[in-house]
Design an enzyme around this catalytic site. Structure first.
Site, PDB file in Angstrom:
ATOM      1  N   ALA A  41       7.942   6.511  -0.531  1.00 25.68           N
ATOM      2  CA  ALA A  41       9.387   6.488  -0.786  1.00 25.68           C
ATOM      3  C   ALA A  41       9.949   7.897  -0.889  1.00 25.68           C
ATOM      4  CB  ALA A  41       9.677   5.705  -2.056  1.00 25.68           C
TER       5      ALA A  41
ATOM      6  N   VAL B  57       7.457  -0.575  -4.366  1.00 27.47           N
ATOM      7  CA  VAL B  57       7.518   0.391  -3.270  1.00 27.47           C
ATOM      8  C   VAL B  57       6.607   1.556  -3.626  1.00 27.47           C
ATOM      9  CG1 VAL B  57       9.044   1.954  -1.998  1.00 27.47           C
ATOM     10  CG2 VAL B  57       9.901  -0.269  -2.764  1.00 27.47           C
ATOM     11  N   CYS B  58       5.772   1.972  -2.692  1.00 30.24           N
ATOM     12  CA  CYS B  58       4.880   3.112  -2.919  1.00 30.24           C
ATOM     13  C   CYS B  58       5.723   4.363  -3.177  1.00 30.24           C
ATOM     14  CB  CYS B  58       3.992   3.315  -1.701  1.00 30.24           C
ATOM     15  SG  CYS B  58       2.998   4.817  -1.791  1.00 30.24           S
ATOM     16  N   ILE B  59       5.502   4.973  -4.326  1.00 28.63           N
ATOM     17  CA  ILE B  59       6.322   6.119  -4.713  1.00 28.63           C
ATOM     18  C   ILE B  59       6.132   7.302  -3.761  1.00 28.63           C
ATOM     19  CG2 ILE B  59       4.664   7.031  -6.383  1.00 28.63           C
ATOM     20  CD1 ILE B  59       7.164   7.763  -8.110  1.00 28.63           C
TER      21      ILE B  59
END
Length: 79
Positions: free
Chosen positions: A30, A25-27
């Site tokens: 997110a 998941v793209c930090i």
């Protein structure tokens, strides 16, 4: 999830686990949406975690490295 609705998150989890995929998941995306793993919840002093295995937060560096080592890149969504 209500019994009369599909458990989309559960289906994704099953797909990722059955196919032994990285669930990244793209930090940045997110954090903008309040999605936290244990490390980020601790870092921002939040009492709850809402991102669990097999999902993991990572940055664009991991995507870039994976794209450099892959023969193709498949993206979903966007305009």
């Amino acid at each position: 999830v209500p019994q009369d609705e599909q458990d989309i998150a559960g289906q994704w989890r099953t797909f990722v686990e059955n196919n032994r995929l990285d669930a990244v998941v793209c930090i940045a995306a997110a954090l903008r949406r309040g999605v936290l793993d244990e490390a980020e919840a601790s870092r921002y002093q939040r009492p709850a975690v809402n991102l669990h295995q097999p999902w993991e937060l990572s940055g664009l560096g991991q995507l870039h490295e994976a794209a450099q080592n892959a023969d193709r890149l498949v993206c979903f969504g966007g305009d």
